[in-house]
Motif scaffolding. Structure first.
Motif, PDB file in Angstrom:
ATOM      1  N   THR A   1       0.844  -1.191   0.000  1.00  0.00           N
ATOM      2  CA  THR A   1       0.000   0.000   0.000  1.00  0.00           C
ATOM      3  C   THR A   1       0.879   1.241   0.000  1.00  0.00           C
ATOM      4  O   THR A   1       1.911   1.288   0.663  1.00  0.00           O
ATOM      5  CB  THR A   1      -0.931   0.057   1.228  1.00  0.00           C
ATOM      6  N   ILE A   2       0.473   2.214  -0.776  1.00  0.00           N
ATOM      7  CA  ILE A   2       1.157   3.503  -0.858  1.00  0.00           C
ATOM      8  C   ILE A   2       0.186   4.564  -0.376  1.00  0.00           C
ATOM      9  O   ILE A   2      -0.849   4.798  -1.007  1.00  0.00           O
ATOM     10  CB  ILE A   2       1.602   3.796  -2.310  1.00  0.00           C
ATOM     11  N   ASN A   3       0.502   5.178   0.758  1.00  0.00           N
ATOM     12  CA  ASN A   3      -0.412   6.120   1.400  1.00  0.00           C
ATOM     13  C   ASN A   3       0.254   7.482   1.564  1.00  0.00           C
ATOM     14  O   ASN A   3       0.880   7.748   2.595  1.00  0.00           O
ATOM     15  CB  ASN A   3      -0.831   5.599   2.772  1.00  0.00           C
ATOM     16  N   PRO A   4       0.139   8.361   0.595  1.00  0.00           N
ATOM     17  CA  PRO A   4       0.713   9.704   0.759  1.00  0.00           C
ATOM     18  C   PRO A   4      -0.029  10.467   1.852  1.00  0.00           C
ATOM     19  O   PRO A   4      -1.237  10.273   2.061  1.00  0.00           O
ATOM     20  CB  PRO A   4       0.483  10.358  -0.613  1.00  0.00           C
ATOM     21  N   SER A   5       0.682  11.328   2.552  1.00  0.00           N
ATOM     22  CA  SER A   5       0.052  12.180   3.552  1.00  0.00           C
ATOM     23  C   SER A   5      -0.722  13.297   2.860  1.00  0.00           C
ATOM     24  O   SER A   5      -0.572  13.535   1.657  1.00  0.00           O
ATOM     25  CB  SER A   5       1.111  12.778   4.475  1.00  0.00           C
ATOM     26  N   ALA A   6      -1.538  13.995   3.637  1.00  0.00           N
ATOM     27  CA  ALA A   6      -2.289  15.128   3.082  1.00  0.00           C
ATOM     28  C   ALA A   6      -1.326  16.169   2.522  1.00  0.00           C
ATOM     29  O   ALA A   6      -1.593  16.783   1.479  1.00  0.00           O
ATOM     30  CB  ALA A   6      -3.177  15.739   4.163  1.00  0.00           C
ATOM     31  N   ARG A   7      -0.219  16.377   3.206  1.00  0.00           N
ATOM     32  CA  ARG A   7       0.773  17.362   2.743  1.00  0.00           C
ATOM     33  C   ARG A   7       1.408  16.909   1.428  1.00  0.00           C
ATOM     34  O   ARG A   7       1.628  17.723   0.521  1.00  0.00           O
ATOM     35  CB  ARG A   7       1.829  17.554   3.826  1.00  0.00           C
ATOM     36  N   GLU A   8       1.690  15.628   1.298  1.00  0.00           N
ATOM     37  CA  GLU A   8       2.256  15.108   0.056  1.00  0.00           C
ATOM     38  C   GLU A   8       1.238  15.164  -1.075  1.00  0.00           C
ATOM     39  O   GLU A   8       1.587  15.525  -2.211  1.00  0.00           O
ATOM     40  CB  GLU A   8       2.740  13.675   0.276  1.00  0.00           C
ATOM     41  N   LEU A   9       0.000  14.817  -0.784  1.00  0.00           N
ATOM     42  CA  LEU A   9      -1.041  14.869  -1.812  1.00  0.00           C
ATOM     43  C   LEU A   9      -1.235  16.283  -2.333  1.00  0.00           C
ATOM     44  O   LEU A   9      -1.655  16.475  -3.480  1.00  0.00           O
ATOM     45  CB  LEU A   9      -2.359  14.328  -1.258  1.00  0.00           C
TER      46      LEU A   9
ATOM     47  N   ASP B   1      -8.835  14.923   0.428  1.00  0.00           N
ATOM     48  CA  ASP B   1      -8.233  14.008  -0.538  1.00  0.00           C
ATOM     49  C   ASP B   1      -7.631  12.823   0.205  1.00  0.00           C
ATOM     50  O   ASP B   1      -6.715  12.978   1.011  1.00  0.00           O
ATOM     51  CB  ASP B   1      -7.153  14.746  -1.339  1.00  0.00           C
ATOM     52  N   GLN B   2      -8.134  11.639  -0.048  1.00  0.00           N
ATOM     53  CA  GLN B   2      -7.654  10.423   0.608  1.00  0.00           C
ATOM     54  C   GLN B   2      -7.047   9.444  -0.400  1.00  0.00           C
ATOM     55  O   GLN B   2      -7.023   8.229  -0.171  1.00  0.00           O
ATOM     56  CB  GLN B   2      -8.806   9.749   1.357  1.00  0.00           C
ATOM     57  N   SER B   3      -6.528   9.956  -1.508  1.00  0.00           N
ATOM     58  CA  SER B   3      -5.997   9.091  -2.561  1.00  0.00           C
ATOM     59  C   SER B   3      -4.850   8.217  -2.054  1.00  0.00           C
ATOM     60  O   SER B   3      -3.962   8.680  -1.337  1.00  0.00           O
ATOM     61  CB  SER B   3      -5.498   9.939  -3.733  1.00  0.00           C
ATOM     62  N   HIS B   4      -4.894   6.951  -2.422  1.00  0.00           N
ATOM     63  CA  HIS B   4      -3.846   6.007  -2.064  1.00  0.00           C
ATOM     64  C   HIS B   4      -3.885   4.859  -3.071  1.00  0.00           C
ATOM     65  O   HIS B   4      -4.815   4.755  -3.876  1.00  0.00           O
ATOM     66  CB  HIS B   4      -4.030   5.492  -0.635  1.00  0.00           C
ATOM     67  N   VAL B   5      -2.876   4.001  -3.027  1.00  0.00           N
ATOM     68  CA  VAL B   5      -2.768   2.934  -4.018  1.00  0.00           C
ATOM     69  C   VAL B   5      -2.552   1.589  -3.323  1.00  0.00           C
ATOM     70  O   VAL B   5      -1.734   1.475  -2.404  1.00  0.00           O
ATOM     71  CB  VAL B   5      -1.595   3.193  -4.990  1.00  0.00           C
ATOM     72  N   HIS B   6      -3.316   0.588  -3.767  1.00  0.00           N
ATOM     73  CA  HIS B   6      -3.108  -0.794  -3.350  1.00  0.00           C
ATOM     74  C   HIS B   6      -2.453  -1.540  -4.512  1.00  0.00           C
ATOM     75  O   HIS B   6      -2.876  -1.395  -5.660  1.00  0.00           O
ATOM     76  CB  HIS B   6      -4.435  -1.470  -3.015  1.00  0.00           C
ATOM     77  N   ILE B   7      -1.465  -2.354  -4.197  1.00  0.00           N
ATOM     78  CA  ILE B   7      -0.768  -3.125  -5.231  1.00  0.00           C
ATOM     79  C   ILE B   7      -0.816  -4.607  -4.868  1.00  0.00           C
ATOM     80  O   ILE B   7      -0.491  -4.990  -3.742  1.00  0.00           O
ATOM     81  CB  ILE B   7       0.706  -2.693  -5.370  1.00  0.00           C
ATOM     82  N   ILE B   8      -1.243  -5.422  -5.816  1.00  0.00           N
ATOM     83  CA  ILE B   8      -1.182  -6.879  -5.673  1.00  0.00           C
ATOM     84  C   ILE B   8       0.033  -7.336  -6.472  1.00  0.00           C
ATOM     85  O   ILE B   8       0.080  -7.143  -7.697  1.00  0.00           O
ATOM     86  CB  ILE B   8      -2.447  -7.560  -6.227  1.00  0.00           C
ATOM     87  N   VAL B   9       0.993  -7.943  -5.815  1.00  0.00           N
ATOM     88  CA  VAL B   9       2.206  -8.377  -6.520  1.00  0.00           C
ATOM     89  C   VAL B   9       2.394  -9.879  -6.307  1.00  0.00           C
ATOM     90  O   VAL B   9       2.337 -10.383  -5.188  1.00  0.00           O
ATOM     91  CB  VAL B   9       3.444  -7.579  -6.054  1.00  0.00           C
TER      92      VAL B   9
END
Length: 341
Positions: free
Chosen positions: A75-83, A201-209
């Motif tokens: 999971t890639i979870n940027p902070s609000a400041r990063e977003l 903004d709660q954007s984040h990414v899930h990755i299945i590898v």
């Protein structure tokens, strides 16, 4: 940047299929028309169906034991400041693709006599835009005493309605309304509870590898306890290991370079490691930051739910009592997506 790597389990066992996890990642699409649904993506495509993801991951498991993970979740979870540095979801997808190139490079393995490359990794990623408050979130925890009283009052109202006791439902409702108002954390005037959507903004990414490489011949485990070593297998000397430190460091380095992000000390992976290994050195380094950086550091810590005392930004003298209080609170707060991994 909060990045995690974990094997996917079903109950206490490794999942034998990715279907349940893929279906879980489809939750935001359930109420959307087809043209608005967010599809999976990989290094080459932005339009991969959930059925394709499940089939590709489940078929890429040659010679794996039932005691071994079939796939991992990143999971890639940027902070609000990063977003705040991003202007489109495509930027977050591009960042994910760059990070997965480094993911491949972090394996201490050889495939056909060469190091692992990006095209050796079989992965599928999904961008999501919603998050829900969990019971472990500090806002929910601090609201819980009010929630407990409200539950008791509502139960009392029900008993009065059933004729089991005497009392004024209206007076109880007034008490409930007062508690709702007194609860410290709200979204649009509504008390924050477990399961409520988080604002902004709660954007984040899930990755299945996949555990196996794209050729379905080699096992690539990011969960290996080895950073870099060699072992004899079937009479051959085989390299093994995954450098998590390198991967987590790259997660922020790639982001910072790609989006000209000025990372504060408390946001860095290095600071989290320092806190875990040498907490006193962590606070000493925190105290030596420049006045603007120190001010931002304490602001970020407070946003994570840590009760930081009012300490002058130009000179920090951490007494033993204050140090111990911060250290205890930071063990929880440092797990927040705004300040660590």
């Amino acid at each position: 940047m909060y990045v995690t790597i974990s094997p996917q389990k079903s109950g206490g066992h490794f999942a034998t299929s990715s279907a349940d996890y893929v279906n879980y990642l489809e939750k935001e699409n359930q109420q959307l028309p087809d043209q608005e649904k967010e599809l999976f993506f990989d290094a080459e495509s932005d339009s991969i169906s959930p059925e394709t993801v499940t089939a590709e991951i489940d078929q890429n498991t040659a010679k794996l034991k039932t005691s071994e993970a079939r796939f991992y979740s990143i999971t890639i979870n940027p902070s609000a400041r990063e977003l705040g540095k991003l202007t489109s979801k495509e930027q977050l997808k591009d960042y994910t693709r760059e990070l997965m190139k480094t993911y491949a490079q972090c394996f201490n393995r050889e495939i056909d006599g060469r190091g692992v490359q990006a095209n050796d990794i079989k992965y599928y990623a999904k961008l999501e835009t919603q998050r829900h408050f969990k019971g472990t979130d500090w806002q929910v925890k601090e609201n819980q005493p009010f929630a407990n009283q409200i539950i008791q009052l509502k139960s009392q109202q029900q008993r009065i309605n059933r004729g089991e006791e005497q009392g004024s439902i209206q007076q109880l409702q007034q008490q409930i309304s007062k508690l709702e108002e007194q609860a410290p954390h709200k979204v649009n005037g509504v008390r924050i509870t477990q399961g409520m959507l988080k604002p902004g903004d709660q954007s984040h990414v899930h990755i299945i590898v996949s555990r196996k490489d794209a050729s379905n011949r080699y096992s690539l485990s990011p969960g290996s306890k080895y950073k870099a070593s060699e072992v004899m297998m079937n009479g051959k000397l085989v390299k093994r290991g995954f450098d998590r430190d390198r991967f987590f460091t790259a997660a922020e380095k790639i982001f910072d370079q790609k989006f000209q992000y000025q990372r504060n000390f408390v946001e860095s992976y290095a600071s989290r490691k320092l806190f875990n290994q040498k907490p006193k050195a962590y606070f000493q380094q925190l105290s030596r930051l420049s006045a603007p950086q120190k001010k931002l550091a304490f602001q970020l810590l407070r946003q994570s739910g840590l009760k930081v005392p009012a300490i002058p930004a130009n000179k920090v003298q951490l007494a033993v009592k204050t140090f111990n209080r911060l250290r205890k609170g930071l063990k929880v707060a440092i797990k927040s997506s705004s300040i660590g991994y």
